[in-house]
Design an enzyme around this catalytic site. Structure first.
Site, PDB file in Angstrom:
ATOM      1  N   SER A  15       6.262   0.823   1.266  1.00 34.92           N
ATOM      2  CA  SER A  15       5.105   0.593   2.137  1.00 34.92           C
ATOM      3  C   SER A  15       5.559   0.515   3.599  1.00 34.92           C
ATOM      4  O   SER A  15       4.913   1.067   4.491  1.00 34.92           O
ATOM      5  CB  SER A  15       4.403  -0.720   1.767  1.00 34.92           C
ATOM      6  OG  SER A  15       3.571  -0.566   0.649  1.00 34.92           O
ATOM      7  N   LYS A  52       2.030  -8.410   5.655  1.00 34.11           N
ATOM      8  CA  LYS A  52       2.137  -7.251   4.761  1.00 34.11           C
ATOM      9  C   LYS A  52       2.143  -7.730   3.326  1.00 34.11           C
ATOM     10  O   LYS A  52       2.911  -8.615   2.959  1.00 34.11           O
ATOM     11  CB  LYS A  52       3.442  -6.488   5.061  1.00 34.11           C
ATOM     12  CG  LYS A  52       3.609  -5.226   4.233  1.00 34.11           C
ATOM     13  CD  LYS A  52       2.817  -4.076   4.785  1.00 34.11           C
ATOM     14  CE  LYS A  52       2.623  -2.954   3.811  1.00 34.11           C
ATOM     15  NZ  LYS A  52       1.398  -3.095   2.975  1.00 34.11           N
ATOM     16  N   LYS A  85      -1.257 -11.734   1.558  1.00 35.36           N
ATOM     17  CA  LYS A  85      -1.766 -11.311   0.247  1.00 35.36           C
ATOM     18  C   LYS A  85      -3.270 -11.516   0.265  1.00 35.36           C
ATOM     19  O   LYS A  85      -3.770 -12.390   0.979  1.00 35.36           O
ATOM     20  CB  LYS A  85      -1.146 -12.167  -0.866  1.00 35.36           C
ATOM     21  CG  LYS A  85      -1.215 -11.517  -2.222  1.00 35.36           C
ATOM     22  CD  LYS A  85      -0.053 -10.555  -2.455  1.00 35.36           C
ATOM     23  CE  LYS A  85      -0.232  -9.704  -3.676  1.00 35.36           C
ATOM     24  NZ  LYS A  85       0.969  -8.922  -4.000  1.00 35.36           N
ATOM     25  N   GLY A 100      -1.832  -2.220  -2.491  1.00 42.08           N
ATOM     26  CA  GLY A 100      -2.374  -2.483  -3.822  1.00 42.08           C
ATOM     27  C   GLY A 100      -1.634  -3.587  -4.554  1.00 42.08           C
ATOM     28  O   GLY A 100      -0.591  -4.069  -4.121  1.00 42.08           O
ATOM     29  N   ASP A 101      -2.195  -3.996  -5.652  1.00 43.24           N
ATOM     30  CA  ASP A 101      -1.579  -4.941  -6.591  1.00 43.24           C
ATOM     31  C   ASP A 101      -2.393  -4.791  -7.880  1.00 43.24           C
ATOM     32  O   ASP A 101      -3.006  -3.730  -8.105  1.00 43.24           O
ATOM     33  CB  ASP A 101      -1.635  -6.383  -6.043  1.00 43.24           C
ATOM     34  CG  ASP A 101      -0.718  -7.345  -6.797  1.00 43.24           C
ATOM     35  OD1 ASP A 101       0.492  -7.383  -6.513  1.00 43.24           O
ATOM     36  OD2 ASP A 101      -1.204  -8.071  -7.696  1.00 43.24           O
TER      37      ASP A 101
HETATM   38  P1  NDP Z   1      -1.778  -2.787 -12.649  1.00 46.78           P
HETATM   39  O1  NDP Z   1      -3.146  -3.272 -12.440  1.00 46.78           O
HETATM   40  O2  NDP Z   1      -1.464  -1.349 -12.417  1.00 46.78           O
HETATM   41  O3  NDP Z   1      -1.287  -3.137 -14.128  1.00 46.78           O
HETATM   42  C1  NDP Z   1      -1.265  -4.449 -14.585  1.00 46.78           C
HETATM   43  C2  NDP Z   1      -0.764  -4.468 -16.006  1.00 46.78           C
HETATM   44  O4  NDP Z   1      -0.517  -5.811 -16.388  1.00 46.78           O
HETATM   45  C3  NDP Z   1      -1.785  -3.908 -16.990  1.00 46.78           C
HETATM   46  O5  NDP Z   1      -1.117  -3.329 -18.077  1.00 46.78           O
HETATM   47  C4  NDP Z   1      -2.553  -5.162 -17.416  1.00 46.78           C
HETATM   48  O6  NDP Z   1      -3.146  -5.085 -18.705  1.00 46.78           O
HETATM   49  C5  NDP Z   1      -1.413  -6.184 -17.443  1.00 46.78           C
HETATM   50  N1  NDP Z   1      -1.941  -7.514 -17.171  1.00 46.78           N
HETATM   51  C6  NDP Z   1      -2.619  -7.937 -16.078  1.00 46.78           C
HETATM   52  N2  NDP Z   1      -2.983  -9.208 -16.199  1.00 46.78           N
HETATM   53  C7  NDP Z   1      -2.525  -9.609 -17.391  1.00 46.78           C
HETATM   54  C8  NDP Z   1      -2.587 -10.836 -18.112  1.00 46.78           C
HETATM   55  N3  NDP Z   1      -3.204 -11.897 -17.588  1.00 46.78           N
HETATM   56  N4  NDP Z   1      -1.972 -10.897 -19.331  1.00 46.78           N
HETATM   57  C9  NDP Z   1      -1.340  -9.821 -19.856  1.00 46.78           C
HETATM   58  N5  NDP Z   1      -1.266  -8.627 -19.231  1.00 46.78           N
HETATM   59  C10 NDP Z   1      -1.846  -8.530 -18.025  1.00 46.78           C
HETATM   60  O7  NDP Z   1      -0.858  -3.718 -11.725  1.00 46.78           O
HETATM   61  P2  NDP Z   1       0.631  -3.456 -11.211  1.00 46.78           P
HETATM   62  O8  NDP Z   1       1.417  -2.704 -12.207  1.00 46.78           O
HETATM   63  O9  NDP Z   1       0.537  -2.950  -9.825  1.00 46.78           O
HETATM   64  O10 NDP Z   1       1.182  -4.952 -11.103  1.00 46.78           O
HETATM   65  C11 NDP Z   1       1.900  -5.588 -12.161  1.00 46.78           C
HETATM   66  C12 NDP Z   1       2.707  -6.731 -11.602  1.00 46.78           C
HETATM   67  O11 NDP Z   1       3.636  -6.246 -10.625  1.00 46.78           O
HETATM   68  C13 NDP Z   1       1.914  -7.831 -10.883  1.00 46.78           C
HETATM   69  O12 NDP Z   1       2.567  -9.067 -11.078  1.00 46.78           O
HETATM   70  C14 NDP Z   1       2.017  -7.422  -9.421  1.00 46.78           C
HETATM   71  O13 NDP Z   1       1.819  -8.527  -8.560  1.00 46.78           O
HETATM   72  C15 NDP Z   1       3.457  -6.943  -9.386  1.00 46.78           C
HETATM   73  N6  NDP Z   1       3.827  -6.054  -8.287  1.00 46.78           N
HETATM   74  C16 NDP Z   1       3.135  -4.892  -8.037  1.00 46.78           C
HETATM   75  C17 NDP Z   1       3.552  -4.058  -7.020  1.00 46.78           C
HETATM   76  C18 NDP Z   1       2.907  -2.732  -6.757  1.00 46.78           C
HETATM   77  O14 NDP Z   1       3.404  -1.997  -5.905  1.00 46.78           O
HETATM   78  N7  NDP Z   1       1.837  -2.356  -7.459  1.00 46.78           N
HETATM   79  C19 NDP Z   1       4.675  -4.418  -6.145  1.00 46.78           C
HETATM   80  C20 NDP Z   1       5.376  -5.612  -6.545  1.00 46.78           C
HETATM   81  C21 NDP Z   1       4.932  -6.392  -7.564  1.00 46.78           C
HETATM   82  P3  NDP Z   1      -4.624  -4.426 -18.885  1.00 46.78           P
HETATM   83  O15 NDP Z   1      -4.389  -2.950 -18.883  1.00 46.78           O
HETATM   84  O16 NDP Z   1      -5.081  -4.952 -20.205  1.00 46.78           O
HETATM   85  O17 NDP Z   1      -5.445  -4.878 -17.728  1.00 46.78           O
HETATM   86  O1  2IT Z   2       3.683  -7.721  -4.625  1.00 45.36           O
HETATM   87  C1  2IT Z   2       3.915  -6.757  -3.873  1.00 45.36           C
HETATM   88  O2  2IT Z   2       4.984  -6.656  -3.262  1.00 45.36           O
HETATM   89  C2  2IT Z   2       2.891  -5.717  -3.753  1.00 45.36           C
HETATM   90  N1  2IT Z   2       1.858  -5.806  -4.420  1.00 45.36           N
HETATM   91  C3  2IT Z   2       3.093  -4.562  -2.796  1.00 45.36           C
HETATM   92  C4  2IT Z   2       2.841  -4.973  -1.379  1.00 45.36           C
HETATM   93  C5  2IT Z   2       2.840  -3.851  -0.379  1.00 45.36           C
HETATM   94  O3  2IT Z   2       2.450  -4.146   0.762  1.00 45.36           O
HETATM   95  O4  2IT Z   2       3.219  -2.716  -0.675  1.00 45.36           O
END
Ligand code: NDP
Ligand code: 2IT
Length: 442
Positions: free
Chosen positions: A375, A89, A125, A164-165
């Site tokens: 999830s 997952k 992942k 997603g991520d």
């Molecule tokens: P999104 O794609 O929705 O948003 C990513 C954000 O981070 C955007 O604002 C993007 O900027 C910025 N970003 C991405 N790469 C970089 C970089 N190299 N330098 C600076 N800013 C950057 O992703 P999420 O919000 O889903 O994910 C954000 C973080 O949270 C990640 O680390 C992800 O692994 C983690 N995460 C996500 C989960 C989820 O449920 N979605 C769960 C747990 C963790 P720009 O708009 O310019 O692209």
């Molecule tokens: O980093 C994370 O935990 C995620 N991107 C969400 C993983 C999930 O299966 O909901």
């Protein structure tokens, strides 16, 4: 055997994978003293060596057609890291930086995060080096459908359930699931984060950001503090950042910043909920923060960590977004709490500075586990064919974040009764997955 020798071995063998080495180093800094404390046997150390190796790494070619009818190629991946606790997952990331190193780091973190939720979730992942930036909706659809024509044979509700991520949100999950359904002719919820009308759970979109704030509130409660009227720096302006910001605003905190790859927007008196909605709609139209105008806010390309003072810091963008110098600036600003919404946003220098400072530091594995937790709840609803209300899901999310906090306190409390949440999360997650591996004869 010792964790030192295991780490040396990893550093030698995977010298070309620095991010993976970083996450293993961070984990072993907690696991090492714990294993010594419990008098771990040689067999335990061997099992630990096994835990570091993904059960399966899948890599495939994705061939798709762009709007100009050119054939395009990308590389797709799924790393099926550990299935001791349940089906693999974890999310899918679409970003040009995606490679085996990044996905091994994310998959490894996912093992302990998923274990902490207490749900039956293994860890995986995946993703692709595909860059969604500047792509039309038809190109996103063309790519995601091509990606799924390869991925579908490796996943399944009892095998591997992606989500997603970065770069993969509700729209992409919808297209991926649409393709999966067409190929296998089965209505099984093989992805999470689906639209509500086709099997998604209430509250999954909000879960990571909201969960992070529920966790931060619990951390503050240990020092008799609350979120009310606290100032906050939030980085990122994607899914995690925006829902963390909204929950902070709901709880009475002042959100001063949001950022993206180009820089950050700062508004000293704090963004309103309506402004976060506006930023979300502009960002989904692929605008950069530099081109988004909010009254009273200014844009800067500097470092948000160095430039902006606040009580609370929430890195919610990406890995290694805070280095040692920036971490020291956060400490010097008099921060009370740092809670990681992104995966491994603090590099090793930053981590050591936070651990040594007098502030509450919440590591990603614990803080952002709310996303994968909901999830897991989506999987339960799909399996029972019964959707739950938003209230029920939110209540369960709060309970799970509370339990994770408890686990961190249980395994991370030090002699001076302070809580080391890094040790707590690493050891708490590890104990659960290690017991399962032992029981399975692995
Ligand atoms: P999104 O794609 O929705 O948003 C990513 C954000 O981070 C955007 O604002 C993007 O900027 C910025 N970003 C991405 N790469 C970089 C970089 N190299 N330098 C600076 N800013 C950057 O992703 P999420 O919000 O889903 O994910 C954000 C973080 O949270 C990640 O680390 C992800 O692994 C983690 N995460 C996500 C989960 C989820 O449920 N979605 C769960 C747990 C963790 P720009 O708009 O310019 O692209
Ligand atoms: O980093 C994370 O935990 C995620 N991107 C969400 C993983 C999930 O299966 O909901």
């Amino acid at each position: 055997m010792s964790t030192d020798s295991i780490l040396q071995n990893v550093k030698q063998k995977y010298s070309h994978q620095p991010i993976f080495i970083q996450t293993v180093t961070e984990f072993l800094e907690s696991a090492g003293p714990y294993l010594t404390f419990v008098n771990a046997t040689d067999e335990d150390y061997k099992r630990l060596k096994g835990l570091l190796i993904p059960e399966r790494i899948i890599s495939f070619r994705v061939t798709w057609t762009d709007d100009a009818q050119n054939i395009q190629y990308n590389t797709g991946y799924r790393i099926q890291y550990n299935s001791a606790l349940g089906p693999y997952k974890g999310g899918l990331r679409f970003d040009p930086s995606v490679n085996e190193d990044i996905l091994k780091f994310l998959g490894f973190e996912q093992i302990f995060k998923n274990a902490l939720t207490g749900l039956p979730l293994g860890a995986g992942k995946g993703g692709s080096d595909f860059d969604p930036k500047g792509k039309s909706d038809t190109e996103i659809r063309s790519f995601t459908r091509a990606f799924m024509t390869e991925l579908y044979r490796h996943i399944g509700i009892e095998t591997d359930v992606p989500a997603g991520d970065i770069g993969v949100g509700g729209r992409e999950i919808g297209y991926l699931y649409g393709m999966y359904k067409q190929i296998v002719n089965k209505n099984e919820g093989v992805l999470t984060g689906k639209g509500i009308s086709f099997g998604g759970s209430q509250g999954r979109t909000e879960a990571t950001g909201y969960g992070a704030i529920y966790f931060a509130a619990q951390m503050l409660a240990t020092i008799d503090e609350t979120l009310v009227r606290k100032t906050a720096v939030v980085s990122g302006s994607g899914n995690v950042a925006l829902y963390a910001a909204r929950k902070l605003i709901q709880e009475g905190a002042v959100v001063k910043t949001l950022s993206d790859r180009g820089g950050y927007l700062v508004k000293q008196e704090g963004f309103t909920a309506v402004e976060t909605d506006f930023i979300e709609s502009e960002k989904s139209a692929r605008k950069s923060l530099a081109d988004i105008s909010i009254e009273g806010a200014t844009y800067s390309e500097g470092s948000v960590w160095i430039d902006v003072q606040a009580d609370l810091y929430f890195p919610c963008a990406t890995q290694n977004e805070i280095n040692g110098v920036q971490a020291q600036a956060i400490v010097d600003h008099g921060a009370v709490l740092v809670a990681e919404g992104a995966n491994m946003p603090s590099d090793l220098d930053a981590l050591h500075i936070f651990k040594g400072a007098k502030l509450l530091f919440g590591p990603a594995k614990a803080v952002n586990a709310g996303g994968v937790a909901v999830s897991g709840l989506e999987m339960s609803q799909n399996a029972s064919h019964l959707p739950w209300t938003a209230e029920v899901v939110d209540q369960k999310l709060r309970e799970i974040m509370g339990q994770i906090h408890q686990t961190c306190v249980q395994y991370g409390t030090k002699d001076d009764s302070s809580v080391d949440y890094v040790d707590g999360a690493n050891i708490g997650g590890f104990v659960r997955v290690f017991e399962a591996m032992k029981g399975l004869g692995w």
